[in-house]
Design a protein around this motif. Sequence first.
Motif, mmCIF file in Angstrom:
data_model
loop_
_atom_site.group_PDB
_atom_site.id
_atom_site.type_symbol
_atom_site.label_atom_id
_atom_site.label_comp_id
_atom_site.label_asym_id
_atom_site.label_seq_id
_atom_site.Cartn_x
_atom_site.Cartn_y
_atom_site.Cartn_z
ATOM 1 N N HIS A 109 4.267 -9.736 -13.011
ATOM 2 C CA HIS A 109 4.116 -8.096 -12.260
ATOM 3 C C HIS A 109 4.865 -8.561 -11.286
ATOM 4 C CE1 HIS A 109 3.856 -5.194 -15.781
ATOM 5 N NE2 HIS A 109 3.299 -6.190 -16.154
ATOM 6 N N GLY A 110 4.235 -9.513 -10.415
ATOM 7 C CA GLY A 110 4.231 -9.476 -8.587
ATOM 8 C C GLY A 110 5.945 -10.625 -8.314
ATOM 9 N N LEU A 111 6.772 -11.579 -9.256
ATOM 10 C CA LEU A 111 7.124 -11.908 -9.495
ATOM 11 C C LEU A 111 8.646 -10.360 -9.749
ATOM 12 C CD1 LEU A 111 9.272 -14.081 -9.605
ATOM 13 C CD2 LEU A 111 9.443 -14.293 -11.714
ATOM 14 N N LEU A 112 8.697 -10.239 -10.220
ATOM 15 C CA LEU A 112 8.874 -9.049 -10.671
ATOM 16 C C LEU A 112 10.349 -7.814 -9.548
ATOM 17 C CD1 LEU A 112 8.418 -7.398 -14.311
ATOM 18 C CD2 LEU A 112 10.805 -8.181 -13.698
ATOM 19 N N ALA A 113 8.330 -7.263 -8.668
ATOM 20 C CA ALA A 113 8.158 -7.185 -8.061
ATOM 21 C C ALA A 113 9.544 -7.425 -6.892
ATOM 22 C CB ALA A 113 6.902 -6.737 -7.591
ATOM 23 N N GLU A 114 8.955 -8.710 -6.950
ATOM 24 C CA GLU A 114 9.775 -9.787 -5.328
ATOM 25 C C GLU A 114 11.178 -9.765 -5.699
ATOM 26 O OE1 GLU A 114 5.746 -12.452 -3.775
ATOM 27 O OE2 GLU A 114 7.193 -13.248 -4.668
ATOM 28 N N ILE A 115 11.324 -9.813 -6.817
ATOM 29 C CA ILE A 115 13.335 -9.494 -7.346
ATOM 30 C C ILE A 115 13.995 -8.591 -6.902
ATOM 31 C CG2 ILE A 115 14.738 -10.226 -9.124
ATOM 32 C CD1 ILE A 115 12.735 -12.245 -10.482
ATOM 33 N N GLN A 116 12.844 -7.629 -7.184
ATOM 34 C CA GLN A 116 13.877 -6.206 -7.301
ATOM 35 C C GLN A 116 13.518 -6.110 -5.056
ATOM 36 O OE1 GLN A 116 10.733 -4.074 -9.367
ATOM 37 N NE2 GLN A 116 12.555 -3.927 -11.307
ATOM 38 N N LEU A 117 12.661 -5.992 -4.417
ATOM 39 C CA LEU A 117 12.752 -5.874 -3.405
ATOM 40 C C LEU A 117 14.065 -7.212 -2.725
ATOM 41 C CD1 LEU A 117 11.898 -4.782 -0.582
ATOM 42 C CD2 LEU A 117 10.533 -7.133 -0.754
ATOM 43 N N PHE A 118 14.061 -8.059 -3.091
ATOM 44 C CA PHE A 118 15.298 -9.359 -3.375
ATOM 45 C C PHE A 118 16.960 -8.526 -3.356
ATOM 46 C CE2 PHE A 118 18.397 -12.947 -3.951
ATOM 47 C CZ PHE A 118 18.540 -12.762 -2.147
ATOM 48 N N LEU A 119 17.420 -8.401 -4.401
ATOM 49 C CA LEU A 119 17.619 -7.432 -5.149
ATOM 50 C C LEU A 119 18.161 -5.999 -4.322
ATOM 51 C CD1 LEU A 119 17.554 -8.020 -8.616
ATOM 52 C CD2 LEU A 119 18.724 -9.246 -7.389
ATOM 53 N N SER A 120 17.330 -5.521 -3.768
ATOM 54 C CA SER A 120 17.701 -4.279 -2.967
ATOM 55 C C SER A 120 17.607 -4.294 -1.388
ATOM 56 C CB SER A 120 16.104 -3.297 -3.258
ATOM 57 O OG SER A 120 15.336 -3.938 -2.837
ATOM 58 N N SER A 121 17.630 -5.421 -1.100
ATOM 59 C CA SER A 121 17.646 -6.035 0.197
ATOM 60 C C SER A 121 18.747 -6.338 0.959
ATOM 61 C CB SER A 121 16.844 -7.208 0.782
ATOM 62 O OG SER A 121 17.531 -8.055 -0.074
ATOM 63 N N GLY A 122 19.505 -6.590 -0.232
ATOM 64 C CA GLY A 122 21.340 -6.869 -0.247
ATOM 65 C C GLY A 122 21.315 -7.817 0.815
#
Length: 123
Positions: A109-122
């Motif tokens: 779940h932590g990895l998923l959150a980090e991926i989503q953060l990275f993807l949203s950072s643009g």
Amino acid sequence: MNSQVVGTQVFMYLDVERGVGMMGSEAALRKILAAVVASMSADVPSIDAALQAGDVVSANRLLHAIKGYMPIFGRDALIERVVAVEKLSKTESAAVVQALYRQLEPELHGLLAEIQLFLSSGQ
């Protein structure tokens, strides 16, 4: 566990540098990570549900898929844990695997959150 700073973001599970190196570019990494989010968002709870139902075969199939792409962008410690749980899911009972998965699941779940953060950072 060591962390990686990307811009102002600190990642404990996602290794962006590794991912860019494996995929060849940040754009290619972002593309695969978008697919990973879709897959893992369904697979992580499905693994837990399968184990609760005693279906270690289905849990193994899902863990095997995660194990396959984790080395592209995961940090070493997380990769090792995924590999270990997946390996045991081939031979151990659902109860044994479920106990181990309960320790791994928050990290996924932590990895998923980090991926989503990275993807949203643009970036």
